[in-house]
Structure formats: C-alpha cells, structure tokens
Design a protein around this motif. Sequence first.
Motif, mmCIF file in Angstrom:
data_model
loop_
_atom_site.group_PDB
_atom_site.id
_atom_site.type_symbol
_atom_site.label_atom_id
_atom_site.label_comp_id
_atom_site.label_asym_id
_atom_site.label_seq_id
_atom_site.Cartn_x
_atom_site.Cartn_y
_atom_site.Cartn_z
ATOM 1 N N ILE A 260 6.185 -23.804 17.768
ATOM 2 C CA ILE A 260 6.884 -24.505 18.842
ATOM 3 C C ILE A 260 8.334 -24.807 18.473
ATOM 4 O O ILE A 260 9.251 -24.636 19.290
ATOM 5 N N PHE A 261 8.551 -25.223 17.233
ATOM 6 C CA PHE A 261 9.897 -25.629 16.838
ATOM 7 C C PHE A 261 10.774 -24.440 16.448
ATOM 8 O O PHE A 261 11.996 -24.504 16.585
ATOM 9 N N GLN A 262 10.180 -23.359 15.949
ATOM 10 C CA GLN A 262 10.985 -22.269 15.422
ATOM 11 C C GLN A 262 11.084 -21.067 16.358
ATOM 12 O O GLN A 262 12.105 -20.372 16.371
ATOM 13 N N ALA A 293 21.773 -22.829 25.122
ATOM 14 C CA ALA A 293 20.367 -22.647 24.739
ATOM 15 C C ALA A 293 20.226 -22.445 23.237
ATOM 16 O O ALA A 293 19.296 -22.968 22.614
ATOM 17 N N LEU A 294 21.153 -21.701 22.639
ATOM 18 C CA LEU A 294 21.126 -21.488 21.190
ATOM 19 C C LEU A 294 21.326 -22.798 20.430
ATOM 20 O O LEU A 294 20.675 -23.045 19.412
ATOM 21 N N GLN A 295 22.212 -23.634 20.927
ATOM 22 C CA GLN A 295 22.460 -24.907 20.264
ATOM 23 C C GLN A 295 21.245 -25.831 20.355
ATOM 24 O O GLN A 295 20.852 -26.459 19.370
ATOM 25 N N VAL A 296 20.630 -25.893 21.533
ATOM 26 C CA VAL A 296 19.460 -26.763 21.716
ATOM 27 C C VAL A 296 18.286 -26.275 20.882
ATOM 28 O O VAL A 296 17.622 -27.066 20.192
ATOM 29 N N THR A 297 18.013 -24.967 20.909
ATOM 30 C CA THR A 297 16.874 -24.434 20.156
ATOM 31 C C THR A 297 17.117 -24.497 18.646
ATOM 32 O O THR A 297 16.171 -24.658 17.872
ATOM 33 N N SER A 298 18.380 -24.377 18.219
ATOM 34 C CA SER A 298 18.661 -24.495 16.784
ATOM 35 C C SER A 298 18.417 -25.923 16.309
ATOM 36 O O SER A 298 17.881 -26.145 15.226
ATOM 37 N N THR A 303 14.712 -29.547 13.170
ATOM 38 C CA THR A 303 13.829 -30.712 13.090
ATOM 39 C C THR A 303 12.670 -30.471 12.134
ATOM 40 O O THR A 303 12.105 -31.423 11.574
ATOM 41 N N ARG A 304 12.320 -29.227 11.923
ATOM 42 C CA ARG A 304 11.190 -28.884 11.050
ATOM 43 C C ARG A 304 11.410 -29.415 9.629
ATOM 44 O O ARG A 304 10.450 -29.725 8.914
ATOM 45 N N CYS A 305 12.667 -29.529 9.206
ATOM 46 C CA CYS A 305 12.956 -30.061 7.861
ATOM 47 C C CYS A 305 12.463 -31.499 7.710
ATOM 48 O O CYS A 305 12.105 -31.918 6.614
#
Length: 359
Positions: A260-262, A293-298, A303-305
């Motif tokens: 979901i996050f990546q 969209a790239l900025q939001v998804t990045s 957040t996974r960190c």
Amino acid sequence: MSGTTADSATTICPDGCTSTDSDGYDYSGYPEPCNKNEVQKFNRILQPCIYSLLFILGLVGNGLVLGTYIHHKRWKAMTDMYLLNLAIADILFLITLPFLAASSQSGWGFGKPMCVIMQILYKMNVYSSFLFLMCVSVDRYFVIVRATVAHRLRSKRVRYSRFVSLIVWIVSLFLSLQQLIYAQVEIHHGTICSVSYQDSINIWIKVVTPILQMVLGFFLPLFVMIFCYSVIVKTLLEARNFEKHKAIKVILAVVLIFIIFQAPYNILNIINIMDTMRGSGLHCSDSKVRDIALQVTSCLAYTRCCLNPILYVFVGVKFRNNLLKLLSHLGFIKKKQRTASTTRPMSVLNTDTSSTLAL
C-alpha cells in the motif's frame, strides 16, 4: 530525488502555444515551456511538513532500535543482523529529508558534492531497505518452515548474515551508480539537485537503468516476501499454537503495508519509464498532475521508514523487554517487576533463532 519540486523533465505544450517575438517572427509552431508555479507552491507546503514529521518520528523509532541492539548486543540471529542494518539504512535515508525540505523553500544551495552524496544516500538506502526486508522474510521462512535446516546451521547463521548484509550494501551501491554519475545541480524552475542525462546518452540507458532498479529494488523483494510469508502462513495454520493468529495478522500487515505504501510510487515510476520509451511529452496540465501525484506517493512511500521499527521489531516480546530495560537504565522509566506477559512461554515462532521478532 529533486531538490525542490517534482520537475522531472521539461514539459511542453503539445497543442502548440501561439507566441510572437518582438522581431516579428511567429513562434506559434514551437512549443512553450510548461509553467509549474502551482506545483512548486504545493511542494513548498507539503515537503517541509511531511519530511519534518517523518524525520523526527523515523529518527526516534530507528534510534531506539539501534540503541537497544547496541546496548544488549542482540546479534545472535540472522534477523537481528538484518534489522540492525535496516535501522541503519532507514536512518541514513532520513538524513536526506531535511536537505529536501530546505531546498523546497529556496532551491538547492548545498553545492554539487553534497548533491551527489544526498542522491547516493537517498537511492542506496531505499534499495537496501527493501532488500533487508526481503532478507528478514527469507530468514523467517527458514526458522519457521525449515526449522531443521535453520537449527543445523545455527552456529554459522550470524556469519552468513554478515556476508549477506555486505552483499546487500554492495548491490544497493551498484543500483545507485546512476545517481553517482549523473547527479547535477541545474537551473530549472529554480535550482534543483537531480539526475540529469546528457543528450548524447542512449535512450536505452535512460530506460534500462530505471527498469533494473525497479526489478532488483522493488519487485524482487516484493515477490520473495509474498512467497515466504505465504508459506509461513500455511505452516502456522497447520501448527497448534495459541499465538499463531496474532502472528498471521502481523505477517499480513507487513505485506499489505509494504504494498500500500510503496506500490503507488513505483507504479508512477513505471508509467514515466513507458513515457520515456515512447519519447512522448505530456500535456502541461497532465504533467502538473503527474508531478503532484509523484510528490504525494513519494511521501507515502517514505512513511515506511517510520513503520519498519513497529512492524519488524516492536512486535517482538524480547525486544520490548530489552527496550524497557534500556529506558530504565537511562532513567526514563522506573523499574517494574516482571509480569506474566514478559515471562510467558515462548511459542514455536519465538525460537532461539528469532531473538527479537514475534514472527
């Protein structure tokens, strides 16, 4: 990684924007540059807020992981070694976020050498993080599904884990060579630090390199994790253990959060690769949407960190106990008597080769 904005490449207006220069020549046949001021304004608000929050939370979480491992010297299993390296990778990645946040306000002002270093740290630790997560899943597979083999190699496991960790860092550095070679500081909608290819570079280098990074740095870890955890879940369902349902929930959370996050960020990167292969430009409005969209998804992927310490470490009973001992040793909390939850018998999932995880 671009210093301020998601200005990937210069975008043009394919519909043909009409303009006439002062010399009377009609330039209507030439495309005009796409104005991305609103994208820059969006990034100036989003990046400092999100990056600062992720930096603080990620540094605290991974710092506690690192401190606990160092204090208790918990390196008796392969997973311990992988989790230690995972925390180091996440911390090195988090170091790049303040530079990104600062450059989103006034452009990249740290020079080319720091640009190259940040680019390498950024990519290298993204890939190493994925690969160490993959190593954790493989180790869990052998401990739970192939317990006999894991026990037979018990004395050699830590040595193997050090060798595998070294290989992971070397592979991650190899995948980051693009950043080492092509990182540049450019004037493009402001001063940015980005990976910029020369016009003479073959189009296939621009395509093959990102594909190789995508395969080794995302799809390979994803497929290995899905395979290992699928077999682990099957094995746990067949085992008679009161903690198996909790373990299965943790496993499903690990895989789902990774996807979901990546996945959204990687899907957009795949679309960008396909556009590069076709050699087609985007309409200005479409390019702006893509950049946002790239900025939001990045940000979602970063957040996974913060979640890695929770999902891969803090679920472990032994690690929680060691963390409480560390905080007590540092004087942050008072010593408490051992409770039944800390002395309960370990399940088949928490063997001597699984010193920190409840998986």
